[in-house]
Design a protein around this motif. Structure first.
Motif, PDB file in Angstrom:
ATOM      1  N   TRP A 159       0.847  -1.210   0.000  1.00  0.00           N
ATOM      2  CA  TRP A 159       0.000   0.000   0.000  1.00  0.00           C
ATOM      3  C   TRP A 159       0.881   1.260   0.000  1.00  0.00           C
ATOM      4  O   TRP A 159       0.600   2.216  -0.704  1.00  0.00           O
ATOM      5  CB  TRP A 159      -0.946  -0.008   1.197  1.00  0.00           C
ATOM      6  N   THR A 194       0.917   4.072  -2.951  1.00  0.00           N
ATOM      7  CA  THR A 194       0.741   5.494  -2.648  1.00  0.00           C
ATOM      8  C   THR A 194       1.912   6.311  -3.196  1.00  0.00           C
ATOM      9  O   THR A 194       1.718   7.375  -3.785  1.00  0.00           O
ATOM     10  CB  THR A 194       0.616   5.699  -1.123  1.00  0.00           C
ATOM     11  N   TYR A 245      -8.316   8.849  -5.231  1.00  0.00           N
ATOM     12  CA  TYR A 245      -8.850   7.862  -4.293  1.00  0.00           C
ATOM     13  C   TYR A 245      -8.738   6.461  -4.887  1.00  0.00           C
ATOM     14  O   TYR A 245      -8.999   6.266  -6.071  1.00  0.00           O
ATOM     15  CB  TYR A 245     -10.334   8.126  -4.006  1.00  0.00           C
ATOM     16  N   GLN A 293     -10.168   2.648  -3.658  1.00  0.00           N
ATOM     17  CA  GLN A 293     -11.034   1.964  -2.695  1.00  0.00           C
ATOM     18  C   GLN A 293     -11.575   2.949  -1.658  1.00  0.00           C
ATOM     19  O   GLN A 293     -11.559   2.702  -0.457  1.00  0.00           O
ATOM     20  CB  GLN A 293     -10.307   0.808  -2.010  1.00  0.00           C
ATOM     21  N   ASN A 294     -12.033   4.097  -2.131  1.00  0.00           N
ATOM     22  CA  ASN A 294     -12.613   5.153  -1.296  1.00  0.00           C
ATOM     23  C   ASN A 294     -11.661   5.707  -0.244  1.00  0.00           C
ATOM     24  O   ASN A 294     -12.085   6.263   0.753  1.00  0.00           O
ATOM     25  CB  ASN A 294     -13.910   4.682  -0.634  1.00  0.00           C
ATOM     26  N   GLN A 295     -10.374   5.542  -0.444  1.00  0.00           N
ATOM     27  CA  GLN A 295      -9.374   6.093   0.465  1.00  0.00           C
ATOM     28  C   GLN A 295      -8.467   7.023  -0.330  1.00  0.00           C
ATOM     29  O   GLN A 295      -7.929   6.639  -1.374  1.00  0.00           O
ATOM     30  CB  GLN A 295      -8.553   4.979   1.099  1.00  0.00           C
ATOM     31  N   VAL A 309      -5.326   8.607  -1.551  1.00  0.00           N
ATOM     32  CA  VAL A 309      -3.928   8.163  -1.560  1.00  0.00           C
ATOM     33  C   VAL A 309      -2.968   9.264  -1.992  1.00  0.00           C
ATOM     34  O   VAL A 309      -1.774   9.166  -1.741  1.00  0.00           O
ATOM     35  CB  VAL A 309      -3.724   6.914  -2.446  1.00  0.00           C
TER      36      VAL A 309
END
Length: 122
Positions: free
Chosen positions: A31, A35, A109, A111-113, A115
């Motif tokens: 992850w 990012t 974004y 997965q709705n996060q 980055v």
């Protein structure tokens, strides 16, 4: 078979980060690597990586795009940069938010996060 991503850790202003032993630091997780790669493409110039035209080149849009179309142009350019040999189209979302008459904030974004983000100043 799963793919594990690893990348060098880098500072936001450029340069590599060293770990506690003095060696080049690597990302701690896939992850973090993802990012870092999104941030690199979002903030790089088109030819920022010499042989690889992967940067979103957002600063180049200023003055070459009609102000009314600038947000849409930014979104399209970021989507093209991220989907070029990197992320599948539809696996990420690009949003823009104008602030006053001068700045446009860009958010990516997965997965709705969120980055990655940056600001384009007109």
């Amino acid at each position: 078979m799963s793919t594990v991503m690893t990348d060098f850790r880098w500072m936001s202003k450029g340069g590599l980060v060293l770990d506690a032993t003095g060696d080049i630091a690597f990302t701690a997780s896939p992850w973090e690597c993802l990012t870092a790669m999104v941030n690199t493409r979002l903030k790089a110039a088109l030819n920022g990586w010499k042989l690889y035209q992967i940067g979103a080149d957002l600063d180049n849009l200023l003055g070459s795009t009609v102000a009314a179309d600038l947000e849409l142009s930014i979104q399209r350019q970021v989507q093209a940069s991220l989907s070029q040999d990197f992320l599948p189209t539809g696996s990420f979302t690009v949003s823009t938010l104008p602030v006053g008459n001068q700045d446009i904030h860009v958010f990516v974004y997965i997965q709705n996060q969120m980055v990655a983000s940056t600001t384009v100043s007109a």
